[in-house]
Design a protein around this motif. Structure first.
Motif, PDB file in Angstrom:
ATOM      1  N   TRP A 465       0.855  -1.192   0.000  1.00 44.70           N
ATOM      2  CA  TRP A 465       0.000   0.000   0.000  1.00 44.70           C
ATOM      3  C   TRP A 465       0.887   1.238   0.000  1.00 44.70           C
ATOM      4  CZ3 TRP A 465      -2.584   2.113   5.008  1.00 44.70           C
ATOM      5  CH2 TRP A 465      -3.441   3.187   4.710  1.00 44.70           C
ATOM      6  N   VAL A 466       0.555   2.193  -0.858  1.00 50.01           N
ATOM      7  CA  VAL A 466       1.221   3.499  -0.874  1.00 50.01           C
ATOM      8  C   VAL A 466       0.184   4.520  -0.435  1.00 50.01           C
ATOM      9  CG1 VAL A 466       2.593   5.133  -2.218  1.00 50.01           C
ATOM     10  CG2 VAL A 466       2.646   2.697  -2.797  1.00 50.01           C
ATOM     11  N   PRO A 467       0.030   4.751   0.859  1.00 50.57           N
ATOM     12  CA  PRO A 467      -1.054   5.615   1.337  1.00 50.57           C
ATOM     13  C   PRO A 467      -0.934   7.056   0.865  1.00 50.57           C
ATOM     14  CG  PRO A 467       0.470   5.099   3.120  1.00 50.57           C
ATOM     15  CD  PRO A 467       0.855   4.238   1.973  1.00 50.57           C
ATOM     16  N   THR A 468       0.277   7.542   0.648  1.00 50.50           N
ATOM     17  CA  THR A 468       0.449   8.934   0.230  1.00 50.50           C
ATOM     18  C   THR A 468      -0.054   9.182  -1.184  1.00 50.50           C
ATOM     19  OG1 THR A 468       2.714   8.359  -0.412  1.00 50.50           O
ATOM     20  CG2 THR A 468       2.399   9.356   1.762  1.00 50.50           C
ATOM     21  N   HIS A 469      -0.201   8.114  -1.987  1.00 49.98           N
ATOM     22  CA  HIS A 469      -0.639   8.275  -3.368  1.00 49.98           C
ATOM     23  C   HIS A 469      -1.821   7.366  -3.707  1.00 49.98           C
ATOM     24  CE1 HIS A 469       3.294  10.167  -3.459  1.00 49.98           C
ATOM     25  NE2 HIS A 469       2.977  10.711  -4.607  1.00 49.98           N
ATOM     26  N   ASP A 470      -2.468   6.826  -2.683  1.00 48.19           N
ATOM     27  CA  ASP A 470      -3.691   6.042  -2.862  1.00 48.19           C
ATOM     28  C   ASP A 470      -3.477   4.888  -3.843  1.00 48.19           C
ATOM     29  OD1 ASP A 470      -6.306   5.325  -2.375  1.00 48.19           O
ATOM     30  OD2 ASP A 470      -7.136   6.629  -3.938  1.00 48.19           O
ATOM     31  N   MET A 471      -2.383   4.150  -3.641  1.00 46.56           N
ATOM     32  CA  MET A 471      -2.085   2.971  -4.465  1.00 46.56           C
ATOM     33  C   MET A 471      -2.166   1.732  -3.589  1.00 46.56           C
ATOM     34  SD  MET A 471       1.221   4.451  -6.581  1.00 46.56           S
ATOM     35  CE  MET A 471       1.610   2.832  -7.264  1.00 46.56           C
ATOM     36  N   HIS A 472      -2.779   0.675  -4.128  1.00 49.27           N
ATOM     37  CA  HIS A 472      -3.040  -0.522  -3.342  1.00 49.27           C
ATOM     38  C   HIS A 472      -2.861  -1.748  -4.223  1.00 49.27           C
ATOM     39  CE1 HIS A 472      -5.267  -3.292  -0.662  1.00 49.27           C
ATOM     40  NE2 HIS A 472      -4.980  -2.422   0.287  1.00 49.27           N
ATOM     41  N   LEU A 473      -2.132  -2.747  -3.719  1.00 53.15           N
ATOM     42  CA  LEU A 473      -1.914  -3.979  -4.477  1.00 53.15           C
ATOM     43  C   LEU A 473      -2.124  -5.174  -3.570  1.00 53.15           C
ATOM     44  CD1 LEU A 473      -0.966  -5.423  -7.090  1.00 53.15           C
ATOM     45  CD2 LEU A 473       1.367  -5.282  -6.175  1.00 53.15           C
ATOM     46  N   ASP A 474      -3.185  -5.933  -3.818  1.00 49.00           N
ATOM     47  CA  ASP A 474      -3.435  -7.179  -3.100  1.00 49.00           C
ATOM     48  C   ASP A 474      -2.741  -8.331  -3.827  1.00 49.00           C
ATOM     49  OD1 ASP A 474      -5.112  -6.256  -0.982  1.00 49.00           O
ATOM     50  OD2 ASP A 474      -6.760  -6.041  -2.414  1.00 49.00           O
ATOM     51  N   GLY A 475      -2.361  -9.354  -3.059  1.00 50.20           N
ATOM     52  CA  GLY A 475      -1.768 -10.538  -3.658  1.00 50.20           C
ATOM     53  C   GLY A 475      -0.449 -10.279  -4.347  1.00 50.20           C
ATOM     54  N   ALA A 476       0.387  -9.425  -3.748  1.00 52.87           N
ATOM     55  CA  ALA A 476       1.693  -9.144  -4.342  1.00 52.87           C
ATOM     56  C   ALA A 476       2.561 -10.394  -4.389  1.00 52.87           C
ATOM     57  CB  ALA A 476       2.405  -8.044  -3.551  1.00 52.87           C
ATOM     58  N   HIS A 477       2.346 -11.304  -3.457  1.00 56.51           N
ATOM     59  CA  HIS A 477       3.070 -12.581  -3.407  1.00 56.51           C
ATOM     60  C   HIS A 477       2.084 -13.694  -3.098  1.00 56.51           C
ATOM     61  CE1 HIS A 477       7.358 -11.353  -3.581  1.00 56.51           C
ATOM     62  NE2 HIS A 477       6.925 -10.220  -3.056  1.00 56.51           N
ATOM     63  N   ASP A 478       2.535 -14.934  -3.306  1.00 57.66           N
ATOM     64  CA  ASP A 478       1.729 -16.101  -2.967  1.00 57.66           C
ATOM     65  C   ASP A 478       1.953 -16.560  -1.537  1.00 57.66           C
ATOM     66  OD1 ASP A 478       0.637 -16.201  -5.530  1.00 57.66           O
ATOM     67  OD2 ASP A 478       2.295 -17.425  -6.288  1.00 57.66           O
ATOM     68  N   GLY A 479       2.878 -15.920  -0.828  1.00 58.20           N
ATOM     69  CA  GLY A 479       3.142 -16.228   0.575  1.00 58.20           C
ATOM     70  C   GLY A 479       3.258 -14.951   1.377  1.00 58.20           C
ATOM     71  N   LEU A 517       7.227   1.715  -9.119  1.00 62.63           N
ATOM     72  CA  LEU A 517       5.958   2.338  -8.779  1.00 62.63           C
ATOM     73  C   LEU A 517       5.718   3.546  -9.677  1.00 62.63           C
ATOM     74  CD1 LEU A 517       6.169   2.237  -4.864  1.00 62.63           C
ATOM     75  CD2 LEU A 517       5.616   0.413  -6.480  1.00 62.63           C
ATOM     76  N   ASP A 518       4.672   3.485 -10.461  1.00 59.56           N
ATOM     77  CA  ASP A 518       4.278   4.609 -11.310  1.00 59.56           C
ATOM     78  C   ASP A 518       3.266   5.443 -10.523  1.00 59.56           C
ATOM     79  OD1 ASP A 518       3.248   6.361 -13.228  1.00 59.56           O
ATOM     80  OD2 ASP A 518       3.537   4.910 -14.844  1.00 59.56           O
ATOM     81  N   LEU A 519       3.742   6.529  -9.942  1.00 56.10           N
ATOM     82  CA  LEU A 519       2.892   7.323  -9.059  1.00 56.10           C
ATOM     83  C   LEU A 519       1.808   8.068  -9.825  1.00 56.10           C
ATOM     84  CD1 LEU A 519       5.645   8.786  -6.692  1.00 56.10           C
ATOM     85  CD2 LEU A 519       4.253   6.734  -6.375  1.00 56.10           C
ATOM     86  N   GLU A 520       2.064   8.392 -11.095  1.00 57.48           N
ATOM     87  CA  GLU A 520       1.067   9.137 -11.865  1.00 57.48           C
ATOM     88  C   GLU A 520      -0.102   8.245 -12.256  1.00 57.48           C
ATOM     89  OE1 GLU A 520       2.764  11.145 -15.140  1.00 57.48           O
ATOM     90  OE2 GLU A 520       4.068  12.438 -13.924  1.00 57.48           O
ATOM     91  N   SER A 521       0.203   7.054 -12.776  1.00 57.86           N
ATOM     92  CA  SER A 521      -0.874   6.138 -13.181  1.00 57.86           C
ATOM     93  C   SER A 521      -1.319   5.234 -12.039  1.00 57.86           C
ATOM     94  CB  SER A 521      -0.412   5.281 -14.356  1.00 57.86           C
ATOM     95  OG  SER A 521       0.686   4.454 -13.980  1.00 57.86           O
ATOM     96  N   ARG A 522      -0.621   5.318 -10.901  1.00 59.33           N
ATOM     97  CA  ARG A 522      -0.931   4.494  -9.725  1.00 59.33           C
ATOM     98  C   ARG A 522      -0.856   3.003 -10.044  1.00 59.33           C
ATOM     99  NH1 ARG A 522      -6.139   7.859  -7.230  1.00 59.33           N
ATOM    100  NH2 ARG A 522      -5.048   9.859  -6.976  1.00 59.33           N
ATOM    101  N   GLU A 523       0.207   2.617 -10.674  1.00 63.49           N
ATOM    102  CA  GLU A 523       0.387   1.222 -11.054  1.00 63.49           C
ATOM    103  C   GLU A 523       1.654   0.654 -10.429  1.00 63.49           C
ATOM    104  OE1 GLU A 523       0.456   1.002 -15.261  1.00 63.49           O
ATOM    105  OE2 GLU A 523      -1.708   1.251 -15.511  1.00 63.49           O
ATOM    106  N   PHE A 524       1.592  -0.639 -10.092  1.00 60.73           N
ATOM    107  CA  PHE A 524       2.747  -1.398  -9.626  1.00 60.73           C
ATOM    108  C   PHE A 524       3.236  -2.247 -10.796  1.00 60.73           C
ATOM    109  CE2 PHE A 524       0.299  -0.472  -5.863  1.00 60.73           C
ATOM    110  CZ  PHE A 524       1.224  -0.277  -4.848  1.00 60.73           C
ATOM    111  N   ASN A 525       4.422  -1.984 -11.291  1.00 61.49           N
ATOM    112  CA  ASN A 525       4.983  -2.745 -12.405  1.00 61.49           C
ATOM    113  C   ASN A 525       6.088  -3.657 -11.873  1.00 61.49           C
ATOM    114  OD1 ASN A 525       3.390  -1.356 -14.365  1.00 61.49           O
ATOM    115  ND2 ASN A 525       4.800   0.372 -14.238  1.00 61.49           N
TER     116      ASN A 525
END
Length: 629
Positions: A465-479, A517-525
């Motif tokens: 989670w990047v709270p300062t830029h409202d970015m959220h990624l669930d399931g980043a890993h399988d563990g 982290l693409d802060l403008e598009s709010r994407e995790f690459n």
């Protein structure tokens, strides 16, 4: 006024700038390590303009041709293409042998594609870096005069590109993601490569060809500085086999019946390292000519004293060690010799975190229990009789990170707190994730231009989670996530180009992932997925101080990758005989990875400030991995 004498610093700086501007970031970083840690601090650096080296070479070639177009009396003479500095044959674009077509998969690059560079023919009277014969003759005739002297004028110092010059094209590097096709390096890597003191692969042997497929000439764009981002083609190659660091590793038995949970190198000193566990803390002085010397700061004497946190001050003058006993937390300051020099006021709960500011004398003390947490600011230059009024927070605080001298971020259950720091510490803003029961276990901070960036992760939920830029990624890993680290951005360019935020996350799913982290598009690459091996959970990860290398540890093994390229590990180390010895791991993490009670063994991994050594704490032992051969 005469120009100052040309020194190796001038030449090295021009080469260093050219390597960055042309996209060869890794080569620039290698030169920087061998020559000057901070080239931008040189007094002449602010005066060097873009493409300075290419411009200077172009001027030199023109003066070379003018010199050979005049006789001793200054009269024009015949000058043919055979007299060119680089010979008469123009440099034509060739096919890159080391790159594949757009649809092919990458070898050892974790599907992170390398953007092809483009080389286009020159026109306008410039071939192969020279004026054409016609242009040279015209220039010679214009420059000749009856009173001309046989000497050649010194070129004036300038970084500008003249109208009669064509600058060398600048290679561009693209942003990479896991889903894009990769480029293949078909040149076979050599099997006898070694890793030098910086974790670099030996570059004694290179691929036979560094050419690439021709591409249409790109539109003029600002140069892309790639010292910490992007890919540099043909500079370094992935080894066929990872180097074994075993011969250069020393193993210290630091605890008899406890486990190493923390390792800390003294700032700016690769000869002093601290190892700590729940019931002990010791300082080790290392020497190349004698056996390591241990200074025991806290010993396991069978009592209930618990070591809960340790931290060096930014200058390495004081080591703060927090202990917990009889429901009270205390902090003792030690000098580099292991002598107790100060005792801070006690607090009525366990001290779970000690966080020094990157510079100065401020220390944030986190004291937490199951009900409330307190953030207290200690100014070691004032040394008051008691802590100032703390910032009280309901629930637990699991981690805290400074951002500059006046801001810090803390994470807890369902919440991240942005705090302002002056004479005390107080909450300025609160970010809620919407799930009050989700523990945010780790937090790291960075600056992206004028904005602050806080990145946090929930261990058991494998969420970033990047709270300062409202970015959220669930399931980043399988563990479970076991650690997160941000890649350092060490070099600030004169143009103040904002560097991208690069994050590494390790997990019990046997992988380390590197995210951009693409802060403008709010994407995790996800640009790299690094595999440690079957049944080899990644329990810790850390970037080298310059951001070049990434190290990760499993239960008994250590891996080092090129953080920019990923792919095959540059070097590995495996604890000898550990697979035969059943290690008694603790049933749960206590004072280790806060915020989780998973049955995952503690592993601690840290670089020294020079990036030449790694300290790897596993079980009751400490491995000192020397990367200098």
């Amino acid at each position: 006024m005469a120009q100052p004498d040309l020194t190796s610093h001038h030449v090295n700086y021009l080469i260093w700038r050219y390597l960055q501007e042309s996209g060869h970031g890794e080569a620039a970083l290698t030169l920087q390590r061998a020559w000057n840690h901070d080239p931008q601090s040189l007094p002449f650096a602010p005066y060097i303009k873009t493409h300075a080296l290419v411009s200077l070479v172009q001027k030199g070639l023109q003066y070379y041709e003018l010199e050979h177009s005049l006789d001793r009396n200054g009269n024009p003479i015949s000058f043919t293409s055979s007299d060119y500095f680089f010979g008469p044959t123009p440099l034509e674009p060739e096919t890159q042998k080391g790159q594949s077509g757009p649809g092919e998969a990458g070898v050892g690059t974790d599907q992170a594609p390398v953007s092809p560079t483009s080389k286009v023919p020159r026109d306008g009277g410039v071939i192969n870096g020279h004026l054409t014969a016609e242009a040279a003759a015209a220039a010679a005739a214009a420059a000749a005069a009856p009173q001309a002297t046989p000497s050649v004028k010194k070129p004036r110092k300038s970084g500008d590109i003249n109208g009669d010059e064509m600058p060398m094209e600048i290679d561009s590097n693209g942003v990479t993601t896991e889903s894009k096709p990769a480029a293949v390096d078909k040149s076979p890597p050599t099997a006898d490569m070694a890793v030098d003191g910086d974790g670099d692969v030996s570059m004694d042997t290179r691929p036979d060809s560094q050419d690439q497929e021709p591409a249409p000439a790109p539109a003029p764009v600002a140069p892309t500085f790639t010292l910490t981002t992007g890919h540099s083609v043909g500079v370094q190659i992935t080894p066929a086999k990872a180097a074994d660091l075993g011969p250069d590793t020393a193993i210290l038995d630091v605890a008899s019946d406890d486990h190493v949970t923390r390792t800390l190198w003294r700032p700016k000193d690769p000869t002093v390292v601290v190892a700590a566990g729940d019931s002990f803390c010791s300082l080790w002085r290392l020497s190349s000519s004698s056996a390591p010397v241990q200074e025991k700061l806290v010993e396991n004497k069978g009592d209930s004293v618990c070591v809960s946190a340790v931290a060096w001050d930014p200058l390495g003058q004081k080591l703060a060690v927090a202990t917990y006993n009889d429901m009270r937390g205390s902090i003792t300051m030690y000098d580099v010799s292991g002598n107790a020099v100060d005792l801070l006021p006690e607090v009525p709960r366990m001290i779970t975190g000690l966080h020094w500011a990157e510079s100065g004398s401020h220390l944030i003390v986190v004291a937490s229990d199951s009900r409330i947490s307190e953030l207290a600011l200690w100014d070691d230059s004032l040394r008051p009789d008691e802590f100032p009024s703390p910032q009280v927070i309901d629930g637990s605080v699991f981690d805290l990170c400074w951002l500059g001298p006046n801001q810090a971020f803390a994470c807890g259950n369902g919440t991240v707190y942005q705090c302002d720091v002056d004479s005390s510490i107080h909450i300025a803003k609160t970010f809620s994730s919407g799930d009050a029961d989700r523990p945010w276990t780790f937090i790291r901070c960075a600056s992206a231009g004028p904005s602050s960036v806080a990145v946090t992760a929930s261990s058991a939920n494998a969420t970033i989670w990047v709270p300062t830029h409202d970015m959220h990624l669930d399931g980043a890993h399988d563990g479970d996530i076991t650690a997160i680290e941000l890649k350092p951005n060490m070099v600030q360019q004169a143009e103040q180009i904002t560097q991208p935020i690069v994050l590494a996350s390790s997990s019990t799913d046997d992988t380390v992932k590197i995210w951009q982290l693409d802060l403008e598009s709010r994407e995790f690459n996800c640009i790299h997925r690094l595999f440690l091996g079957p049944s080899s959970p990644a329990l810790a990860n850390t970037f080298s101080p310059d951001g070049y290398a990434l190290a990760a540890a499993s239960k008994e093994s250590l891996f080092i990758w090129n953080a920019q390229r990923g792919g095959t590990a540059l070097a590995t180390w495996k604890a000898p005989g550990l697979e035969k010895k059943k290690e008694a791991e603790p049933s749960s993490i206590v004072n280790g990875h806060n915020g989780t009670a998973e049955s995952v063994p503690d592993r601690s991994l840290t670089w020294d400030t020079d990036g030449k050594k790694l300290a790897f704490g596993f079980g009751n032992q400490l491995a000192i991995v020397n990367l200098q051969r």
